[in-house]
Design a protein around this motif. Structure first.
Motif, mmCIF file in Angstrom:
data_model
loop_
_atom_site.group_PDB
_atom_site.id
_atom_site.type_symbol
_atom_site.label_atom_id
_atom_site.label_comp_id
_atom_site.label_asym_id
_atom_site.label_seq_id
_atom_site.Cartn_x
_atom_site.Cartn_y
_atom_site.Cartn_z
ATOM 1 N N GLU A 52 0.820 -1.209 0.000
ATOM 2 C CA GLU A 52 0.000 0.000 0.000
ATOM 3 C C GLU A 52 0.860 1.269 0.000
ATOM 4 O O GLU A 52 2.088 1.195 -0.054
ATOM 5 C CB GLU A 52 -0.963 -0.028 1.193
ATOM 6 N N ILE A 74 0.052 -8.803 2.186
ATOM 7 C CA ILE A 74 -0.326 -7.389 2.140
ATOM 8 C C ILE A 74 0.543 -6.608 3.115
ATOM 9 O O ILE A 74 0.626 -6.947 4.300
ATOM 10 C CB ILE A 74 -1.812 -7.186 2.497
ATOM 11 N N ARG A 91 0.604 -3.056 4.662
ATOM 12 C CA ARG A 91 -0.322 -1.937 4.828
ATOM 13 C C ARG A 91 0.388 -0.578 4.834
ATOM 14 O O ARG A 91 1.604 -0.481 5.050
ATOM 15 C CB ARG A 91 -1.115 -2.102 6.122
ATOM 16 N N GLU A 92 -0.403 0.431 4.629
ATOM 17 C CA GLU A 92 0.046 1.819 4.491
ATOM 18 C C GLU A 92 1.026 2.228 5.594
ATOM 19 O O GLU A 92 0.802 1.977 6.775
ATOM 20 C CB GLU A 92 -1.180 2.729 4.541
ATOM 21 N N LYS A 112 0.248 -10.518 6.678
ATOM 22 C CA LYS A 112 -0.269 -9.150 6.624
ATOM 23 C C LYS A 112 0.550 -8.323 7.602
ATOM 24 O O LYS A 112 0.612 -8.635 8.793
ATOM 25 C CB LYS A 112 -1.748 -9.120 6.980
ATOM 26 N N ARG A 151 -0.535 -1.399 9.436
ATOM 27 C CA ARG A 151 -0.302 0.021 9.155
ATOM 28 C C ARG A 151 0.766 0.591 10.093
ATOM 29 O O ARG A 151 0.739 0.363 11.294
ATOM 30 C CB ARG A 151 -1.601 0.812 9.328
ATOM 31 N N ASP A 199 -1.038 -3.491 13.476
ATOM 32 C CA ASP A 199 -0.814 -2.069 13.214
ATOM 33 C C ASP A 199 0.035 -1.460 14.328
ATOM 34 O O ASP A 199 -0.079 -1.851 15.492
ATOM 35 C CB ASP A 199 -2.150 -1.308 13.167
#
Length: 150
Positions: free
Chosen positions: A68, A98, A100-101, A116, A119, A135
């Motif tokens: 991302e 994935i 994440r940002e 995963k 963030r 996150d």
């Protein structure tokens, strides 16, 4: 900017993205704007890179990986996309990984298939990530473990 010694086959390359020498990007890849893909990298077909992603030298981004916006991938980070690889035997579908940002992955870290990464999380250099990263956490080691929240 695409260096003359690179092979960029995709038409999905965002404005302002820089691709340095000896990079191969296959036709199905989708690359966002203002990315920086350093030398000696490979990006396969079923790959999505968001905007403002930095991919340092020596990284291969295999089918099934999504990265991302605003992610940093350090030099020689290793991604895997097949949990049971065999020569000339391919899965029907590769594992989906994935990132994440805002996440950052340190040099020489290894990300196993289907992970995963949360963030704004950080993965320490040389870590081996064997399970999802929440996150806003920092993980280090082999296997990577949470050392603190951000």
């Amino acid at each position: 900017m695409i260096h003359e010694y690179s092979d960029v086959q995709t038409i999905n390359l965002g404005d302002g993205t820089r691709v340095w020498q000896y990079v191969v990007i296959l036709p199905g890849a989708k690359i966002g704007k203002d990315c920086n893909i350093c030398s000696h990298c490979l990006v396969e077909n079923d790959v999505i890179l968001g905007d403002r992603v930095t991919v340092k030298s020596g990284v291969q981004i295999w089918d099934g990986i999504t990265i991302e916006d605003d992610v940093f991938i350090g030099p020689n980070v290793t991604f895997a996309n097949d949990p049971f690889p065999r020569s000339k035997k391919y899965p029907e579908k590769f594992s989906k990984t994935i990132i994440r940002e805002g996440a950052s992955i340190g040099a020489n870290a290894t990300i196993l298939p289907g992970i995963k990464v949360g963030r704004n999380s950080m993965i320490g250099a040389g870590s081996v990530v064997t399970k999802d990263v929440p996150d806003f956490t920092v993980v280090i080691g082999n296997p990577a473990r949470v050392i603190r929240k951000i």
